[in-house]
Design an enzyme around this catalytic site. Structure first.
Site, PDB file in Angstrom:
ATOM      1  N   HIS A 258       4.825  -9.268  -8.126  1.00  0.00           N
ATOM      2  CA  HIS A 258       4.412  -8.248  -7.158  1.00  0.00           C
ATOM      3  C   HIS A 258       3.036  -7.707  -7.551  1.00  0.00           C
ATOM      4  CE1 HIS A 258       5.206  -4.768  -4.374  1.00  0.00           C
ATOM      5  NE2 HIS A 258       4.384  -4.175  -5.210  1.00  0.00           N
ATOM      6  N   GLU A 259       2.910  -7.268  -8.792  1.00  0.00           N
ATOM      7  CA  GLU A 259       1.624  -6.728  -9.255  1.00  0.00           C
ATOM      8  C   GLU A 259       0.538  -7.809  -9.234  1.00  0.00           C
ATOM      9  OE1 GLU A 259       1.531  -3.654  -9.296  1.00  0.00           O
ATOM     10  OE2 GLU A 259       3.687  -3.252  -9.430  1.00  0.00           O
ATOM     11  N   GLU A 288      -0.064  -4.007   0.058  1.00  0.00           N
ATOM     12  CA  GLU A 288       1.359  -4.311  -0.117  1.00  0.00           C
ATOM     13  C   GLU A 288       1.708  -5.654   0.522  1.00  0.00           C
ATOM     14  OE1 GLU A 288       2.830  -2.292  -2.069  1.00  0.00           O
ATOM     15  OE2 GLU A 288       4.987  -2.699  -1.879  1.00  0.00           O
TER      16      GLU A 288
END
Lengths: 499, 499
Positions: A258-259, A288
């Site tokens: 995700h990061e 996002e």
């Protein structure tokens, strides 16, 4: 000459912000504990000086003097800087300082309330946060709804009415799917998700795949541990992610990827925006979309685990013993209504966000009193997810956002989810991207993302970027179709089309 | 009110310097390599803003408005700040920028010259450095000798004539000792110094002892690796040291404890100087007195190894196999004339420094031409240490200082050595300190150092501090006596008194 001077000024502001960012990163990952008090003063100084330099009359003079530059890059810099400058100077210093003090108090009250499961101690602070949000909206200005002014800070140009429309559509079309999935029972054996996986091996594997699959390389990036995972960067040549290791090992792996999505966005921003306000993502929602694409659309896909199960077996043979890619794929896509947003799966996640959006709107409009918030929260929790929080710590007090004055922030999580699928769908129209994704080879996809999303930095609004990259405005359609296709398959449901 | 405003301004400057310091630390220890270019710009911005804020007319107004504060702390802050302000504003911005550019060019030319063993490529840059040094001295002002103005930046109040006097005394009384020691042959078997010692174990042991023996604790400190060891700090609650691991393991251990001496000085500066220009060591020489005391007077002592040999045996049993404390003590105190300053032992070290001081003086006065410097260097090397450098890379080009414009810096190394013994001698007049040192228990010594040295920060000059702490001005006597006592014993020489 004025443009050079403006760039010099923006460079100084950017450098001050980078220094504040490094001080924060250091605080979360490296700093000796006793240093926290002075570090707080140091960060406040850097942020204060950055604000002072940026909002100074000299900046105003320069923005006036440069007019409309002929050069496209300069013109974009002036346009976005003027917008930021107008916004920054609309908030009087007294208001900014009052809000900072109130946030600080609210944050401590929230931590205390959560620890002691006592919403009542937080309630007056939340009322103050809502009051400050209303005043902030008035100062910033809006046409239709005060929420628009707040949302605009995170998602430039987006309006509450549009969010409401998209969210309603999304809710109506995915709630029936959620009901069917939860009625279907388990799709596989989920025991694999908590098999023993040594901490160092989790980090090493997650980082190795972040490099091999997603292009995050140590030449310009690093990985550290912190209590809460985050991404930060101090230039496109210095992007950093953090991760957290738990017994439930998917938290470390998918959290890292995700990061990595956030990091590769910052890495892809074109060098022409270096040390200007444009060297960042277009919005929180667009940001996002990248993190959720990497975490969910790519790393929670069949091709990904077909490709990387052998690598996982190398570092964690106890985890993969007797495991095939299909079982792993199903396990990491378990759908299970739960109380906590950050632990939610793809199908339930957006209901957590919708709930917060609806409550924020009602609080801001005054239709809901703060005192009645826990009850309203729990009612919506039951309506959407069929669960009742046993206490407020696992309910209304679970997120940090409201205590930090971040009203209007939550919708960006779901906007990001929607955009992630819409972008991937558009990218896959390119056959090379599509065939790469099917083999979990993401080089062509990354190149597409740099070309259509990353490089622009903040020079396009989210709406402009979405239109240009995908050929149409943001819509729930691709996401709804994606959820149906993926989870009807995993849970062996008959396709119903999109309800 | 003015005093509050002055403190606020000094706090901002301090915070900017802390941020620049953190960015440099990060660059040496953590930063991804590609980030170097932008990081250079960021550090330049922070240093530039710190200088701009500090030297602004507003600071001058505040320094005028506060007058002579009645409060002793405020009075010291104003006194030292006025001195810094006068000095900082005597150098025109154009000169500072010219010097920065010239240093940058000289630094690259020096690296190139060293790599290719070609003094000729560096010579024009060194001439420019000497020219800038002369102009700098003229701008700063001096009474007797231009060297005084330069030295004063590192060792406030010290003058070239005083250094020359002390150094001549030191040379005349220790050169005969060096001759006798080198004639005596080996004092023990030195093979232990290169026995295999795993890198991680070196760091772990050095750090553990830095905590146990010298009080450097992870609550307010940390250890990292870097190409060149250094100490830095961003408040007294955040002091950081770096170390380097080599096959010759004393480099890591004693290097770590050297930096620990610097770190504990910064840690001991009283909280009342926080975020002011006084929150630092009194001078480079006083700083070096602490690092050399820890490294040499304490860690290269018999009691130290009697106490810590068992701890060393725990982490590095291959190093200590068959080893007793006396052999280890003699091994780590090997005297051996060598070409490289940073590798020199206690007896030869100061000759390296004297050589540089004498050459700097001659260059600055014009009695020595840059073109003749290598020959002059080699002649002095033969005179003092009986060695002839095989090339300039191991001779005149070995140190970074001159390429960085640091003229007047070298003497502080030897001043620190002298002061280290003078301070320890004074501290040992306290029986508790003396008996602690004999048992390698340094708690009482540390308390004495905090009380008589550390706490004052920059509020005392080195001369004031030396007089107050030891009862007399700086002298070579204690150091000469220390060297004779220690090395006549180790090398089995008959005591000759102090020649």
């Amino acid at each position: 000459m004025s443009m050079d001077e403006l760039r010099r000024r923006l460079g100084q502001v950017s450098d001050l912000n980078a220094a504040a960012g490094l001080m924060s990163w250091d605080q979360e990952t490296q700093m000796p504990p006793q240093a926290a008090r002075v570090r707080g003063l140091q960060i406040a100084t850097l942020e204060g000086l950055a604000h002072e330099l940026f909002t100074s009359p000299h900046t105003a003079d320069l923005l006036g003097a440069v007019g409309l530059p002929g050069d496209a890059t300069d013109a974009a810099i002036v346009r976005v800087t003027r917008r930021d400058f107008d916004r920054a100077t609309r908030l009087p210093t007294a208001f900014v300082e009052e809000a900072a003090r109130a946030r600080n108090e609210a944050h401590h009250a929230w931590m205390d309330a959560r620890d002691h499961n006592s919403f009542a101690t937080f309630a007056p602070h939340l009322e103050r946060m809502m009051d400050l949000a209303r005043r902030r909206a008035d100062l910033l200005g809006y046409e239709d709804h005060p929420y628009d002014a707040l949302l605009d800070e995170y998602e430039p140009g987006m309006q509450a009415a549009q969010v409401r429309e998209v969210f309603t559509d999304l809710r109506d079309r995915t709630l029936p799917l959620l009901r069917r999935v939860t009625a279907a029972g388990d799709a596989t054996d989920y025991g694999v998700l908590t098999r023993p996986f040594p901490a160092q091996a989790q980090k090493t594997f997650a980082w190795r795949i972040a490099g091999e699959a997603f292009g995050l390389r140590p030449e310009f990036a690093r990985q550290d541990e912190s209590a809460h995972p985050f991404q930060t960067n101090f230039s496109r040549d210095d992007v950093r992610i953090t991760t957290r290791v738990e017994g439930y090992w998917p938290a470390c792996l998918f959290g890292t990827w995700h990061e990595t999505g956030h990091a590769m966005y910052e890495r892809g921003v074109a060098p022409r925006w270096e040390r200007t306000p444009l060297a960042a993502g277009a919005s929180l929602g667009v940001h996002e979309s990248q993190s959720r694409m990497f975490e969910n659309l790519l790393a929670r896909s069949r091709p990904f685990w077909r490709r990387y199960l052998p690598a996982l077996a190398e570092v964690a043979p106890e985890v993969t013993a007797g495991l095939d890619a299909e079982t792993l794929y199903r396990a990491v896509n378990r759908v299970q209504p739960s109380l906590i947003r950050v632990e939610a799966d793809e199908v339930t996640y957006n209901f957590h966000v919708m709930l917060r959006f609806e409550l924020e709107l009602a609080l801001l409009e005054g239709g809901l009193r703060v005192a009645d918030l826990p009850e309203a929260w729990n009612a919506k929790m039951r309506e959407y997810l069929g669960l009742t929080p046993p206490d407020d710590a696992q309910g209304v007090l679970q997120d940090i956002h409201w205590s930090a004055g971040l009203i209007g922030y939550f919708p960006t999580y779901t906007l990001g989810n929607l955009l992630s699928v819409q972008l991937l769908e558009a990218a896959r129209r390119d056959p090379e991207v599509a065939s790469g994704v099917e083999r979990a080879e993401y080089g062509p996809l990354l190149a597409w993302l740099v070309e259509h999303v990353h490089q622009y930095g903040r020079s396009l609004t989210p709406a402009e970027l979405t239109e240009r990259a995908t050929g149409r405005p943001l819509s729930a359609d691709p996401y709804v179709a994606y959820l149906h296709g993926k989870y009807e398959d995993i849970y062996g449901l008959k396709a119903e089309g999109q309800e």
